[in-house]
Design a protein around this motif. Structure first.
Motif, PDB file in Angstrom:
ATOM      1  N   TYR A  21       0.839  -1.194   0.000  1.00  0.00           N
ATOM      2  CA  TYR A  21       0.000   0.000   0.000  1.00  0.00           C
ATOM      3  C   TYR A  21       0.869   1.238   0.000  1.00  0.00           C
ATOM      4  CZ  TYR A  21      -3.121   3.606   1.890  1.00  0.00           C
ATOM      5  OH  TYR A  21      -3.833   4.747   2.102  1.00  0.00           O
ATOM      6  N   ARG A  22       0.689   2.065  -0.982  1.00  0.00           N
ATOM      7  CA  ARG A  22       1.340   3.370  -1.039  1.00  0.00           C
ATOM      8  C   ARG A  22       0.234   4.396  -1.217  1.00  0.00           C
ATOM      9  NH1 ARG A  22       6.413   1.790  -4.627  1.00  0.00           N
ATOM     10  NH2 ARG A  22       7.573   0.814  -2.957  1.00  0.00           N
ATOM     11  N   PRO A  23      -0.003   5.214  -0.205  1.00  0.00           N
ATOM     12  CA  PRO A  23      -1.122   6.159  -0.283  1.00  0.00           C
ATOM     13  C   PRO A  23      -0.893   7.254  -1.317  1.00  0.00           C
ATOM     14  CG  PRO A  23       0.154   6.569   1.691  1.00  0.00           C
ATOM     15  CD  PRO A  23       0.714   5.335   1.057  1.00  0.00           C
ATOM     16  N   PHE A  24      -1.994   7.664  -1.940  1.00  0.00           N
ATOM     17  CA  PHE A  24      -1.962   8.838  -2.808  1.00  0.00           C
ATOM     18  C   PHE A  24      -1.755  10.062  -1.921  1.00  0.00           C
ATOM     19  CE2 PHE A  24      -5.104   6.066  -5.114  1.00  0.00           C
ATOM     20  CZ  PHE A  24      -4.209   5.660  -6.090  1.00  0.00           C
ATOM     21  N   ALA A  25      -1.511  11.211  -2.525  1.00  0.00           N
ATOM     22  CA  ALA A  25      -1.242  12.437  -1.758  1.00  0.00           C
ATOM     23  C   ALA A  25      -2.398  12.777  -0.812  1.00  0.00           C
ATOM     24  CB  ALA A  25      -0.971  13.596  -2.703  1.00  0.00           C
ATOM     25  N   LEU A  26      -3.643  12.684  -1.289  1.00  0.00           N
ATOM     26  CA  LEU A  26      -4.792  13.004  -0.435  1.00  0.00           C
ATOM     27  C   LEU A  26      -4.963  11.972   0.681  1.00  0.00           C
ATOM     28  CD1 LEU A  26      -7.395  14.211  -3.079  1.00  0.00           C
ATOM     29  CD2 LEU A  26      -6.160  15.598  -1.422  1.00  0.00           C
ATOM     30  N   GLN A  27      -4.719  10.700   0.375  1.00  0.00           N
ATOM     31  CA  GLN A  27      -4.814   9.661   1.400  1.00  0.00           C
ATOM     32  C   GLN A  27      -3.761   9.890   2.480  1.00  0.00           C
ATOM     33  OE1 GLN A  27      -4.323   6.304  -1.223  1.00  0.00           O
ATOM     34  NE2 GLN A  27      -6.468   5.713  -0.975  1.00  0.00           N
ATOM     35  N   LYS A  28      -2.558  10.257   2.071  1.00  0.00           N
ATOM     36  CA  LYS A  28      -1.487  10.512   3.042  1.00  0.00           C
ATOM     37  C   LYS A  28      -1.853  11.679   3.956  1.00  0.00           C
ATOM     38  CE  LYS A  28       3.461  11.043   3.539  1.00  0.00           C
ATOM     39  NZ  LYS A  28       3.300  10.826   4.939  1.00  0.00           N
ATOM     40  N   VAL A  40     -14.149  12.582   4.705  1.00  0.00           N
ATOM     41  CA  VAL A  40     -13.572  12.599   3.367  1.00  0.00           C
ATOM     42  C   VAL A  40     -14.718  12.686   2.361  1.00  0.00           C
ATOM     43  CG1 VAL A  40     -12.203  11.287   1.715  1.00  0.00           C
ATOM     44  CG2 VAL A  40     -11.615  11.219   4.122  1.00  0.00           C
ATOM     45  N   ARG A  41     -14.661  13.689   1.509  1.00  0.00           N
ATOM     46  CA  ARG A  41     -15.672  13.836   0.465  1.00  0.00           C
ATOM     47  C   ARG A  41     -14.957  13.824  -0.881  1.00  0.00           C
ATOM     48  NH1 ARG A  41     -19.221  19.131  -0.381  1.00  0.00           N
ATOM     49  NH2 ARG A  41     -17.819  19.411  -2.116  1.00  0.00           N
ATOM     50  N   TRP A  42     -14.807  12.634  -1.411  1.00  0.00           N
ATOM     51  CA  TRP A  42     -14.175  12.461  -2.713  1.00  0.00           C
ATOM     52  C   TRP A  42     -15.174  11.796  -3.637  1.00  0.00           C
ATOM     53  CZ3 TRP A  42      -9.413   9.686  -0.276  1.00  0.00           C
ATOM     54  CH2 TRP A  42      -8.597  10.625   0.350  1.00  0.00           C
ATOM     55  N   GLY A  43     -14.888  11.832  -4.909  1.00  0.00           N
ATOM     56  CA  GLY A  43     -15.749  11.197  -5.906  1.00  0.00           C
ATOM     57  C   GLY A  43     -15.479   9.701  -5.996  1.00  0.00           C
ATOM     58  N   ARG A  44     -16.025   9.123  -7.024  1.00  0.00           N
ATOM     59  CA  ARG A  44     -15.828   7.696  -7.259  1.00  0.00           C
ATOM     60  C   ARG A  44     -14.359   7.408  -7.535  1.00  0.00           C
ATOM     61  NH1 ARG A  44     -19.073   6.342 -12.170  1.00  0.00           N
ATOM     62  NH2 ARG A  44     -17.849   4.454 -11.958  1.00  0.00           N
ATOM     63  N   ARG A  45     -13.935   6.238  -7.100  1.00  0.00           N
ATOM     64  CA  ARG A  45     -12.574   5.752  -7.328  1.00  0.00           C
ATOM     65  C   ARG A  45     -11.508   6.688  -6.753  1.00  0.00           C
ATOM     66  NH1 ARG A  45     -11.822   1.481 -10.191  1.00  0.00           N
ATOM     67  NH2 ARG A  45      -9.784   2.158 -10.886  1.00  0.00           N
ATOM     68  N   GLY A  46     -11.820   7.286  -5.634  1.00  0.00           N
ATOM     69  CA  GLY A  46     -10.872   8.189  -4.993  1.00  0.00           C
ATOM     70  C   GLY A  46      -9.986   7.517  -3.964  1.00  0.00           C
ATOM     71  N   GLY A  47     -10.267   6.261  -3.643  1.00  0.00           N
ATOM     72  CA  GLY A  47      -9.464   5.532  -2.670  1.00  0.00           C
ATOM     73  C   GLY A  47     -10.027   5.575  -1.260  1.00  0.00           C
ATOM     74  N   LYS A  48     -11.318   5.915  -1.139  1.00  0.00           N
ATOM     75  CA  LYS A  48     -11.934   6.031   0.195  1.00  0.00           C
ATOM     76  C   LYS A  48     -12.013   4.681   0.907  1.00  0.00           C
ATOM     77  CE  LYS A  48     -15.698   7.678  -1.519  1.00  0.00           C
ATOM     78  NZ  LYS A  48     -15.410   7.685  -2.946  1.00  0.00           N
ATOM     79  N   SER A  49     -12.416   3.656   0.209  1.00  0.00           N
ATOM     80  CA  SER A  49     -12.574   2.336   0.841  1.00  0.00           C
ATOM     81  C   SER A  49     -11.234   1.787   1.308  1.00  0.00           C
ATOM     82  CB  SER A  49     -13.226   1.353  -0.128  1.00  0.00           C
ATOM     83  OG  SER A  49     -14.532   1.769  -0.433  1.00  0.00           O
ATOM     84  N   LEU A  50     -10.232   1.896   0.478  1.00  0.00           N
ATOM     85  CA  LEU A  50      -8.903   1.408   0.851  1.00  0.00           C
ATOM     86  C   LEU A  50      -8.347   2.227   2.013  1.00  0.00           C
ATOM     87  CD1 LEU A  50      -6.625  -0.544   0.318  1.00  0.00           C
ATOM     88  CD2 LEU A  50      -5.731   1.049  -1.378  1.00  0.00           C
ATOM     89  N   LEU A  51      -8.569   3.522   1.982  1.00  0.00           N
ATOM     90  CA  LEU A  51      -8.149   4.391   3.083  1.00  0.00           C
ATOM     91  C   LEU A  51      -8.799   3.944   4.390  1.00  0.00           C
ATOM     92  CD1 LEU A  51      -6.846   7.204   4.017  1.00  0.00           C
ATOM     93  CD2 LEU A  51      -9.150   8.069   3.677  1.00  0.00           C
ATOM     94  N   ILE A  54      -7.311   0.508   5.603  1.00  0.00           N
ATOM     95  CA  ILE A  54      -5.978   0.633   6.187  1.00  0.00           C
ATOM     96  C   ILE A  54      -6.046   1.346   7.537  1.00  0.00           C
ATOM     97  CG2 ILE A  54      -3.688   1.672   5.885  1.00  0.00           C
ATOM     98  CD1 ILE A  54      -4.153  -0.782   4.117  1.00  0.00           C
ATOM     99  N   GLU A  55      -6.854   2.411   7.627  1.00  0.00           N
ATOM    100  CA  GLU A  55      -7.010   3.125   8.899  1.00  0.00           C
ATOM    101  C   GLU A  55      -7.560   2.187   9.981  1.00  0.00           C
ATOM    102  OE1 GLU A  55      -6.773   6.552  10.183  1.00  0.00           O
ATOM    103  OE2 GLU A  55      -5.259   6.559   8.617  1.00  0.00           O
ATOM    104  N   GLY A  56      -8.584   1.423   9.640  1.00  0.00           N
ATOM    105  CA  GLY A  56      -9.172   0.489  10.602  1.00  0.00           C
ATOM    106  C   GLY A  56      -8.188  -0.573  11.049  1.00  0.00           C
ATOM    107  N   PHE A  57      -7.431  -1.100  10.103  1.00  0.00           N
ATOM    108  CA  PHE A  57      -6.429  -2.108  10.435  1.00  0.00           C
ATOM    109  C   PHE A  57      -5.377  -1.530  11.370  1.00  0.00           C
ATOM    110  CE2 PHE A  57      -2.292  -4.010   9.639  1.00  0.00           C
ATOM    111  CZ  PHE A  57      -2.559  -5.316  10.007  1.00  0.00           C
TER     112      PHE A  57
END
Length: 70
Positions: A21-28, A40-51, A54-57
């Protein structure tokens, strides 16, 4: 209350799992934010679910290491 026992050392049969996992700039920016609640208010395919995954883990792992039960 967490039902998992607190582990100080991993079991002998434990396997190491690496998550590539390497976070995008906004995820970081979200990961680095010390706020308790983050919205977090991003559009589709912004990486919200993966974010969130990883945060939960990381939160679960930190609680397990510190011996905090929730």
């Amino acid at each position: 209350m967490c039902l998992m026992p607190t582990l100080l050392e991993p079991p002998a049969n434990a396997k190491r799992i690496e998550i590539p996992y390497r976070p995008f700039a906004l995820q970081k920016a979200i990961h680095d934010d010390p706020s308790r609640l983050r919205v977090v208010r991003w559009g589709r395919r912004g990486g919200k679910s993966l974010l969130g995954l990883i945060e939960g883990f990381c939160m679960s792992y930190d609680c397990l290491r510190k011996g905090i039960e929730r």
